[in-house]
Write a protein that holds these residues in place. Structure first.
Motif, short mmCIF file in Angstrom:
data_model
loop_
_atom_site.label_atom_id
_atom_site.label_comp_id
_atom_site.label_asym_id
_atom_site.label_seq_id
_atom_site.Cartn_x
_atom_site.Cartn_y
_atom_site.Cartn_z
N SER A 26 9.71 7.87 -0.32
CA SER A 26 10.32 8.56 -1.51
C SER A 26 10.89 9.90 -1.57
CB SER A 26 9.14 8.55 -2.63
OG SER A 26 7.96 9.11 -1.91
N ARG A 27 10.79 10.57 -0.42
CA ARG A 27 11.11 11.84 -0.42
C ARG A 27 12.04 12.19 0.70
NH1 ARG A 27 6.32 15.55 -2.95
NH2 ARG A 27 5.49 13.72 -4.21
N THR A 28 12.88 11.22 1.50
CA THR A 28 13.80 11.53 2.54
C THR A 28 14.94 12.34 1.84
OG1 THR A 28 12.92 9.28 3.38
CG2 THR A 28 15.06 10.43 4.42
N LYS A 57 -3.11 4.80 -8.11
CA LYS A 57 -3.18 4.28 -9.39
C LYS A 57 -2.06 3.99 -9.90
CE LYS A 57 -5.63 2.76 -12.14
NZ LYS A 57 -6.63 1.63 -11.58
N GLY A 58 -0.78 4.91 -9.81
CA GLY A 58 0.23 4.65 -10.53
C GLY A 58 1.14 3.42 -10.10
N MET A 59 0.75 3.02 -8.66
CA MET A 59 1.69 1.78 -8.25
C MET A 59 1.21 0.39 -8.64
SD MET A 59 -0.31 1.43 -4.56
CE MET A 59 0.77 0.15 -3.84
N GLU A 60 0.09 0.37 -9.35
CA GLU A 60 -0.68 -0.85 -9.77
C GLU A 60 0.34 -1.33 -10.78
OE1 GLU A 60 -5.01 -1.00 -10.04
OE2 GLU A 60 -4.71 -2.25 -11.72
N CYS A 71 0.75 -1.25 0.01
CA CYS A 71 0.02 -0.05 -0.08
C CYS A 71 0.79 1.23 -0.04
CB CYS A 71 -0.82 -0.06 1.36
SG CYS A 71 -0.05 0.16 2.88
N THR A 72 0.18 2.42 -0.34
CA THR A 72 0.74 3.40 -0.23
C THR A 72 -0.27 4.56 0.39
OG1 THR A 72 -0.11 4.49 -2.41
CG2 THR A 72 2.23 3.41 -2.43
N GLY A 73 0.31 5.48 1.32
CA GLY A 73 -0.43 6.35 1.82
C GLY A 73 -1.96 5.84 2.34
N PRO A 108 18.24 8.32 -1.97
CA PRO A 108 17.34 8.23 -3.00
C PRO A 108 15.73 7.76 -3.06
CG PRO A 108 18.99 6.15 -2.80
CD PRO A 108 18.89 7.32 -1.70
N LYS A 109 14.99 8.09 -4.10
CA LYS A 109 13.67 7.90 -4.01
C LYS A 109 13.23 6.28 -3.98
CE LYS A 109 10.02 9.77 -7.15
NZ LYS A 109 9.60 10.37 -6.16
N ARG A 110 12.46 5.75 -3.18
CA ARG A 110 12.19 4.29 -2.90
C ARG A 110 10.85 4.05 -3.10
NH1 ARG A 110 12.72 0.71 1.62
NH2 ARG A 110 13.61 -0.92 1.05
N TYR A 111 10.56 3.29 -3.84
CA TYR A 111 8.83 2.94 -3.84
C TYR A 111 8.53 1.36 -3.29
CZ TYR A 111 7.65 6.81 -6.90
OH TYR A 111 7.18 8.00 -7.57
N VAL A 112 7.39 1.16 -3.11
CA VAL A 112 7.23 -0.24 -2.39
C VAL A 112 7.61 -1.34 -3.53
CG1 VAL A 112 5.11 0.16 -1.01
CG2 VAL A 112 4.87 0.23 -3.44
N GLN A 113 7.59 -1.11 -4.67
CA GLN A 113 8.06 -2.18 -5.57
C GLN A 113 9.63 -2.38 -5.34
OE1 GLN A 113 6.09 0.46 -6.43
NE2 GLN A 113 6.54 1.21 -8.45
N ASP A 114 10.25 -1.28 -5.23
CA ASP A 114 11.75 -1.58 -4.91
C ASP A 114 12.04 -2.49 -3.70
OD1 ASP A 114 12.43 0.22 -6.81
OD2 ASP A 114 12.05 1.78 -5.68
N PHE A 154 4.67 -0.70 2.66
CA PHE A 154 4.07 0.42 2.89
C PHE A 154 5.07 1.81 2.40
CE2 PHE A 154 1.22 2.53 6.48
CZ PHE A 154 0.87 3.46 5.78
N GLY A 155 4.38 2.25 1.45
CA GLY A 155 5.01 3.45 0.82
C GLY A 155 4.43 4.71 1.06
N ALA A 156 5.35 5.76 1.35
CA ALA A 156 5.10 7.15 1.96
C ALA A 156 6.16 7.96 1.61
CB ALA A 156 4.74 7.36 3.05
N ARG A 157 5.84 9.36 1.40
CA ARG A 157 6.92 10.29 0.96
C ARG A 157 7.98 10.31 2.08
NH1 ARG A 157 3.09 15.35 -1.04
NH2 ARG A 157 1.82 13.96 -2.22
N THR A 158 7.58 10.51 3.24
CA THR A 158 8.60 10.40 4.32
C THR A 158 8.14 9.42 5.48
OG1 THR A 158 7.74 12.38 5.34
CG2 THR A 158 9.67 12.71 3.76
P1 A2P Z 1 6.39 10.33 -4.79
O1 A2P Z 1 7.19 10.89 -3.74
O2 A2P Z 1 6.93 10.03 -5.94
O3 A2P Z 1 5.09 10.97 -4.98
P2 A2P Z 1 1.43 10.32 -1.52
O4 A2P Z 1 1.77 10.99 -0.31
O5 A2P Z 1 1.08 11.41 -2.74
O6 A2P Z 1 -0.06 9.77 -1.29
O7 A2P Z 1 2.02 9.29 -2.17
C1 A2P Z 1 2.31 8.04 -1.31
C2 A2P Z 1 3.72 7.39 -1.63
O8 A2P Z 1 3.42 6.58 -3.03
C3 A2P Z 1 4.88 8.32 -1.94
O9 A2P Z 1 5.84 7.97 -1.46
C4 A2P Z 1 4.68 8.44 -3.53
O10 A2P Z 1 6.00 8.75 -3.99
C5 A2P Z 1 4.51 7.06 -4.04
N1 A2P Z 1 4.38 6.80 -5.09
C6 A2P Z 1 4.02 7.75 -6.05
N2 A2P Z 1 4.02 7.02 -7.52
C7 A2P Z 1 4.38 5.76 -7.28
C8 A2P Z 1 4.20 4.64 -8.04
N3 A2P Z 1 3.99 4.78 -9.36
N4 A2P Z 1 4.54 3.48 -7.46
C9 A2P Z 1 4.89 3.41 -6.28
N5 A2P Z 1 4.76 4.62 -5.49
C10 A2P Z 1 4.27 5.40 -5.90
#
Ligand code: A2P
Length: 414
Positions: free
Chosen positions: A337-339, A375-378, A277-279, A343-349, A308-312
């Motif tokens: 992704s924004r620490t 949506k973009g994470m799918e 998940c994100t956010g 480097p930017k790190r997403y859940v898929q990483d 679990f993904g988030a900006r910080t």
């Molecule tokens: P990013 O820093 O690139 O926006 P939000 O806070 O907008 O709800 O986003 C939650 C997290 O999901 C953020 O870390 C965001 O990174 C990340 N994110 C954005 N696009 C994608 C993607 N295509 N796949 C995975 N995570 C993503």
């Protein structure tokens, strides 16, 4: 010479505006862009829709599954559908005559095999896990909503951050409101749109388990992010999220639902949950995790793995409580992704880094995968799952089809 008069009848696909919660799932799912919307209603273009049914299983309310036999020349136009508050009744003169029936049947039989097409086009499961409890849906509707009282509203994210995410607790008092983890509810914000119509409902995933945010209470929690920009980045205040984030204890909100009958958790104790998940997509994961935590003492033994993904870290909802969960209960992997300086790190990483542990879960028939968030994470998450599966000798195409068929791959992105 006196045979049946050929009647050009269309089985027109329509969306019920009274039940529709304007979640956009149907428009996103439709492979041929037959669905569109304005500020009021979601509608189907009669001349484009081929009845492939891809949009039907993902609809959380069933509003999408409505059909009327009409003479082709009199098919309901988009403008008519936009103006509806409720669906028109079936005109009996169209559906009753035998000639009309057979024409309608012909039209239907020309359609591709709906079930096959739908399962090919939909990327996740359209059925729940075999052991899921049976959900209630649409107990309360736009016409007959219920109310809940705010019993808590807490900001989850650090005050210094831009992300204003709230944990809202709503109590239904004596009104029955049975829910399951993974379901959602609709909130009807007060006031009217610019066109002078009542605001339509906004859908929120429930963040609490079936037995209540507080065990044994008739309440639910939601995870709500204050919307301050539209999708294009223009400054706009989201109608419902701002209303909810500003609520005080004791305020009363109008609620419809519950919705959703597939994104549900398995009930068998040795089932594993792989959650990504994100956010605010963390809401259903929190609900499922908490239910499993409560069940743990009663013998639930399956594994829980979370990405679990988030900006910080400061913008990750539920960071503190999540970190307090025992390591032998849940395997938690965070991706920021924004620490600053990192480097930017997403859940898929993070998933790729843990491939050696994700792969055995994927290979296990008791594993259920849940993806919720942006949506973009799918695409990225499905790609990572495919790579991990292939690298470990699990053919992804066959595995993907099996996961979908067995109600073990649930996607909810927005
Ligand atoms: P990013 O820093 O690139 O926006 P939000 O806070 O907008 O709800 O986003 C939650 C997290 O999901 C953020 O870390 C965001 O990174 C990340 N994110 C954005 N696009 C994608 C993607 N295509 N796949 C995975 N995570 C993503």
């Amino acid at each position: 010479m006196n045979g049946p008069v050929p009647v050009d009848i269309l089985r027109q696909h329509l969306i019920d505006p009274e039940i529709c919660i304007r979640c956009n799932t149907c428009e996103e799912t439709c492979p041929i862009d037959a669905i569109t919307h304005d500020g009021t209603n979601y509608v189907v273009k009669a001349e484009v829709c081929n009845g492939c049914m891809a949009c039907v299983p993902p609809c959380p309310t069933g509003a999408i599954d409505n059909w009327r036999n009409v003479f082709k020349a009199n098919a309901y136009s988009l403008d008519e559908q936009f103006s509806w508050d409720e669906l028109p009744t079936q005109n009996p003169t169209v559906s009753a005559p035998a000639a009309a029936e057979s024409a309608s049947q012909d039209a239907v039989s020309e359609m591709p095999d709906a079930a096959v097409v739908a399962s090919d086009l939909v990327r996740g499961s359209t059925v729940p896990p075999w052991s899921a409890a049976r959900p209630y849906v649409n107990l309360y509707t736009h016409k007959a909503p219920t109310t809940a009282t705010v019993v808590g509203n807490y900001r989850l994210t650090d005050e210094a951050t831009e992300s204003d995410i709230h944990h809202l607790v709503l109590d239904f008092g004596a009104m029955p409101f049975p829910v399951l983890e993974g379901q959602s509810i609709g909130i009807l914000p007060p006031g009217e749109s610019a066109e002078g119509r009542a605001h339509h409902a906004r859908q929120y995933s429930i963040a609490s388990p079936r037995d209540g945010e507080r065990p044994g209470y008739n309440n639910v929690s939601l995870t709500v992010k204050r919307v301050t920009h539209d999708h294009g980045g223009k400054a706009t205040l989201g109608v419902c999220s701002n209303y909810l984030c500003d609520l005080k204890k004791g305020d009363v909100v109008t609620v419809i639902g519950p919705f959703g009958d597939t994104f549900l958790m398995p009930n068998h104790p040795n089932s594993h949950l792989l959650m990504i998940c994100t956010g605010t997509g963390s809401a259903p994961m929190r609900a499922m995790t908490e239910y499993r935590r409560r069940r743990r003492l009663k013998g639930a033994t399956g594994k829980l793995m979370l990405f679990f993904g988030a900006r910080t870290q400061a913008e990750l909802p539920y960071f503190g409580p999540l970190m307090n969960l025992p390591k032998d209960f849940i395997d938690t992997n965070l991706a920021f992704s924004r620490t600053p300086g990192k480097p930017k790190r997403y859940v898929q990483d993070a998933m790729r880094e843990r491939a050696a542990d994700v792969a055995p879960l994927l290979a296990d028939g008791n594993t259920h995968v849940y993806v919720c968030g942006l949506k973009g994470m799918e695409d990225g998450v499905l790609q990572a799952l495919a790579e991990i599966a292939e690298a470990h000798g699990l053919g992804w195409d066959a595995l993907w089809a099996r996961l979908k068929r067995e109600g073990r791959l649930h996607l909810e992105t927005y």
